[in-house]
Design an enzyme around this catalytic site. Structure first.
Site, mmCIF file in Angstrom:
data_model
loop_
_atom_site.group_PDB
_atom_site.id
_atom_site.type_symbol
_atom_site.label_atom_id
_atom_site.label_comp_id
_atom_site.label_asym_id
_atom_site.label_seq_id
_atom_site.Cartn_x
_atom_site.Cartn_y
_atom_site.Cartn_z
ATOM 1 N N THR A 191 23.928 -6.525 -11.432
ATOM 2 C CA THR A 191 24.262 -7.797 -12.074
ATOM 3 C C THR A 191 25.658 -7.655 -12.687
ATOM 4 O O THR A 191 26.116 -6.533 -12.926
ATOM 5 C CB THR A 191 23.248 -8.134 -13.179
ATOM 6 O OG1 THR A 191 23.275 -7.074 -14.129
ATOM 7 C CG2 THR A 191 21.847 -8.279 -12.622
ATOM 8 N N GLU A 335 19.231 -11.230 -9.015
ATOM 9 C CA GLU A 335 17.809 -10.872 -8.972
ATOM 10 C C GLU A 335 17.020 -11.719 -7.982
ATOM 11 O O GLU A 335 15.865 -11.415 -7.697
ATOM 12 C CB GLU A 335 17.183 -11.064 -10.368
ATOM 13 C CG GLU A 335 17.629 -10.063 -11.416
ATOM 14 C CD GLU A 335 18.875 -10.513 -12.175
ATOM 15 O OE1 GLU A 335 19.677 -11.279 -11.601
ATOM 16 O OE2 GLU A 335 19.057 -10.106 -13.335
ATOM 17 N N LYS A 449 22.577 -24.499 -30.719
ATOM 18 C CA LYS A 449 21.443 -24.919 -31.550
ATOM 19 C C LYS A 449 21.986 -25.534 -32.835
ATOM 20 O O LYS A 449 22.378 -24.837 -33.753
ATOM 21 C CB LYS A 449 20.539 -23.730 -31.837
ATOM 22 C CG LYS A 449 19.912 -23.207 -30.567
ATOM 23 C CD LYS A 449 19.232 -21.865 -30.737
ATOM 24 C CE LYS A 449 18.915 -21.289 -29.368
ATOM 25 N NZ LYS A 449 19.637 -20.091 -29.027
ATOM 26 N N TRP A 454 18.913 -28.924 -29.575
ATOM 27 C CA TRP A 454 19.732 -28.217 -28.594
ATOM 28 C C TRP A 454 20.813 -29.128 -28.029
ATOM 29 O O TRP A 454 20.540 -30.273 -27.663
ATOM 30 C CB TRP A 454 18.865 -27.711 -27.444
ATOM 31 C CG TRP A 454 18.049 -26.502 -27.797
ATOM 32 C CD1 TRP A 454 17.952 -25.920 -29.032
ATOM 33 C CD2 TRP A 454 17.223 -25.745 -26.913
ATOM 34 N NE1 TRP A 454 17.108 -24.844 -28.974
ATOM 35 C CE2 TRP A 454 16.649 -24.705 -27.685
ATOM 36 C CE3 TRP A 454 16.914 -25.826 -25.558
ATOM 37 C CZ2 TRP A 454 15.776 -23.764 -27.144
ATOM 38 C CZ3 TRP A 454 16.047 -24.897 -25.014
ATOM 39 C CH2 TRP A 454 15.486 -23.869 -25.802
HETATM 40 P P1 AMP Z 1 24.662 -13.734 -10.989
HETATM 41 O O1 AMP Z 1 23.516 -12.804 -10.975
HETATM 42 O O2 AMP Z 1 25.951 -13.107 -11.406
HETATM 43 O O3 AMP Z 1 24.791 -14.479 -9.708
HETATM 44 O O4 AMP Z 1 24.364 -14.834 -12.115
HETATM 45 C C1 AMP Z 1 23.215 -15.634 -12.080
HETATM 46 C C2 AMP Z 1 23.333 -16.751 -13.064
HETATM 47 O O5 AMP Z 1 24.369 -17.649 -12.693
HETATM 48 C C3 AMP Z 1 22.117 -17.610 -13.171
HETATM 49 O O6 AMP Z 1 21.110 -17.046 -13.970
HETATM 50 C C4 AMP Z 1 22.686 -18.899 -13.764
HETATM 51 O O7 AMP Z 1 22.851 -18.791 -15.157
HETATM 52 C C5 AMP Z 1 24.051 -18.970 -13.123
HETATM 53 N N1 AMP Z 1 24.000 -19.894 -11.979
HETATM 54 C C6 AMP Z 1 23.941 -19.599 -10.674
HETATM 55 N N2 AMP Z 1 23.964 -20.717 -9.919
HETATM 56 C C7 AMP Z 1 24.030 -21.758 -10.759
HETATM 57 C C8 AMP Z 1 24.063 -23.189 -10.603
HETATM 58 N N3 AMP Z 1 24.078 -23.763 -9.408
HETATM 59 N N4 AMP Z 1 24.105 -23.943 -11.722
HETATM 60 C C9 AMP Z 1 24.115 -23.381 -12.949
HETATM 61 N N5 AMP Z 1 24.093 -22.049 -13.161
HETATM 62 C C10 AMP Z 1 24.045 -21.239 -12.086
#
Ligand code: AMP
Length: 555
Positions: A191, A335, A449, A454
């Site tokens: 990640t 993930e 918050k 929210w």
């Molecule tokens: P990563 O593992 O770096 O791809 O990050 C994943 C996170 O990116 C997710 O848990 C979301 O918070 C954010 N994310 C991915 N796609 C979207 C989307 N289409 N809209 C909003 N947030 C997103």
């Protein structure tokens, strides 16, 4: 009763490779070189070179289960590694080249990289890490590298350095890929580490296989062998959203940008190579949009654009629609392989209508392989009523059930990341409509918050970015004596625009944002900090505010 099916045929990546090499052997992989001609190859040749690479790695001592890292751009050699390493039973570990050096060496050590394949243009990034990687035995360099990097690599003790083409030359172009257990790890991806140390996700052959089939479904990307996909999302970011594996199932050709990720070269490759599809995070598309506005190009072939990684602003979707580039919005995480939801509107809505546009802006629906549920602050499951907001939890055959080797000695299933009954806690907050469309309102840690209510930072950002003077915007929570937290809006203005925060505030009010949610704190910034995968880095922004580095004005 047992089934009468061939359930013992494992879902392995070597099956995907064999299919791609034979049935779609002539499909193309084109890599941008920045020179007059790009590098061109086929799926068949890529499979043959993957076999050569596997022979070479075996000779270097890579055995089943050993980890081979890549520090590479999106290019043909990286695709070769994508197949060679897992198909021989080893584990491919894609290193994120945008991470700071200490995180990179932490990850390569944590994963136990024995060999690292590196593009010559990135050798200078790898060399200083070598003293911190005691388990690393070999570095294989693909493409030209600077003399300085060569000297630095050569000076590292305990590591042998090889040249990629020399290592492959003359080796057999076929490999007897072992029949592996489909549950074995095929590749590792960490990640991006916006909260604490990066965490490793080990995809299995089975999860990659099933995810690839989903990527190919019409309700997902739905591409065919008539398509050419411009794969901008990095191969180190959730396997380029699964594209390199998926296309070997369907014969979709790929256009790889290598290190040429600036808006100018991207526009040029679209005009010259004429892709029909492209995939990238919104930041890349914002840059391309500005470029196309300044220097119009023929991008008429590019009719399908997959956007994910962070929320797609409505202004971007609209602008792309106007250019004939239809955006399909998707949500996922490292993930989740990453495909978690995808926003194909229901067939009942009128094409081009506001209703259709609203559906396209959601994060979309879960495919059949992914189950989703919303959990409220008190731990109970919430209804899909389009109003009840809770944390999204998901499960399915391509969703992580644990982290590789734990995190800094922690267990591999940190309690805050997995529910007791085995669902992944995504950390994303949103609502789901009765017809199953997910709308994310925030990251749990980014939500503001204020006085017990929210405020969605994403909603404010989207409304701000719809203003013609705003190039980019990020909204974060800042401490407030009276309300606990209040929003701070930071904006990057378009060239030539003058600062008028009061007008921006009025614009927000006019966009339907409730009065009490309107920010009273504003700051002008030259750029919004980004994470290693191009998302707004709100942690950095909050830090800048706490350190008094932002000039905050009250409006
Ligand atoms: P990563 O593992 O770096 O791809 O990050 C994943 C996170 O990116 C997710 O848990 C979301 O918070 C954010 N994310 C991915 N796609 C979207 C989307 N289409 N809209 C909003 N947030 C997103």
């Amino acid at each position: 009763m047992l089934s009468t099916m061939q359930d013992d045929v494992p879902l392995t990546i070597s099956r995907i490779l064999r299919h791609g090499m034979t049935v779609h052997g002539d499909a193309r992989i084109t890599t941008w070189t920045g020179e007059a001609e790009p590098h061109r190859t086929t799926f068949r040749a890529t499979g043959e070179r993957a076999a050569q690479l596997a022979h070479a790695l075996a000779e270097l001592g890579v055995a089943e289960g050993d980890v081979t890292g890549t520090l590479m751009w999106n290019n043909a050699e990286h695709v070769e590694a994508y197949f060679a390493v897992p198909c021989m039973g080893a584990v491919l570990h894609t290193l994120n080249l945008r991470l700071p050096a200490d995180q990179l060496s932490y990850i390569a050590r944590h994963a136990g990289d024995k060999v690292i394949l590196v593009n010559g243009s990135l050798a200078g990034l790898l060399a200083p890490l070598l003293p911190h990687l005691p388990g690393l035995e070999h570095v294989v360099v693909s493409g030209p590298m600077a003399e300085e990097a060569r000297t630095a690599l050569a000076g590292a003790s305990g590591v042998r350095v090889h040249e990629y083409e020399e290592l492959l030359a003359g080796r057999p172009t076929a490999y007897d890929w072992p029949e592996l257990d489909e549950r074995r790890a095929a590749s590792l991806c960490y990640t991006s580490g916006t909260t604490g140390e990066p965490k490793g996700v080990a995809y299995s052959h089975r999860s990659v296989y099933l995810h690839s089939m989903q990527v190919n479904m019409a309700e997902s990307m739905g591409l065919t062998d008539a398509d050419l996909s411009l794969v901008i999302v990095p191969q180190f970011h959730c396997n380029s959203w699964g594209l390199p594996h998926a296309v070997f199932m369907t014969g979709v050709s790929m256009l790889m940008p290598d290190r040429f990720l600036q808006p100018g070269p991207i526009a040029e490759m679209i005009e010259r190579e004429r892709p029909t599809h492209a995939a990238a995070v919104p930041t890349i598309w914002q840059g391309l949009l500005a470029e196309l506005t300044a220097n119009p190009r023929d991008v008429s072939t590019l009719t399908q654009v997959t956007i994910g990684g962070s929320a797609c602003p409505s202004s971007l979707m609209k602008a792309f629609d106007d250019l004939g580039m239809r955006v399909c919005h998707a949500w996922g995480m490292t993930e989740t392989s990453p495909l978690g939801t995808i926003a194909r509107p229901p067939a009942t809505v009128v094409p081009g209508s506001d209703e259709e546009f609203a559906y396209r802006l959601t994060q979309g629906r879960f495919p059949a392989g992914v189950e989703g549920r919303l959990i409220g602050p008190d731990g109970t499951e919430l209804p899909w009523d389009g109003e009840s907001a809770g944390e999204l939890e998901v499960r399915g055959p391509w969703i992580a059930g644990a982290y590789f080797g734990g995190v800094d000695g922690d267990p591999s299933r940190p309690e805050d990341k997995f529910s007791p009954d085995g669902w992944l806690r995504t950390g994303d907050v949103g609502v789901i409509s009765p017809d199953g469309y997910l709308t994310l309102t925030d990251r749990a840690k980014d939500v503001i918050k204020s006085g017990g209510e929210w405020i969605s930072s994403v909603e404010l950002e989207n409304a701000l970015m719809a203003h013609p003077d705003v190039a980019e915007a990020a909204v974060v929570a800042v401490p407030d004596e009276k309300w606990g937290e209040r929003p701070l809006a930071t904006v990057v203005l378009r060239n030539g625009a003058a600062v008028d925060f009061a007008a921006l505030r009025d614009h927000l009010a006019g966009s339907g944002i409730a009065r009490w949610q309107l920010p009273e704190r504003w700051a002008l910034v030259a750029e919004v900090p980004k994470t290693s995968v191009g998302k707004l880095d709100k942690k950095v922004l909050r830090g800048q505010h706490a350190a008094g580095e932002l000039e905050v004005r009250r409006v």
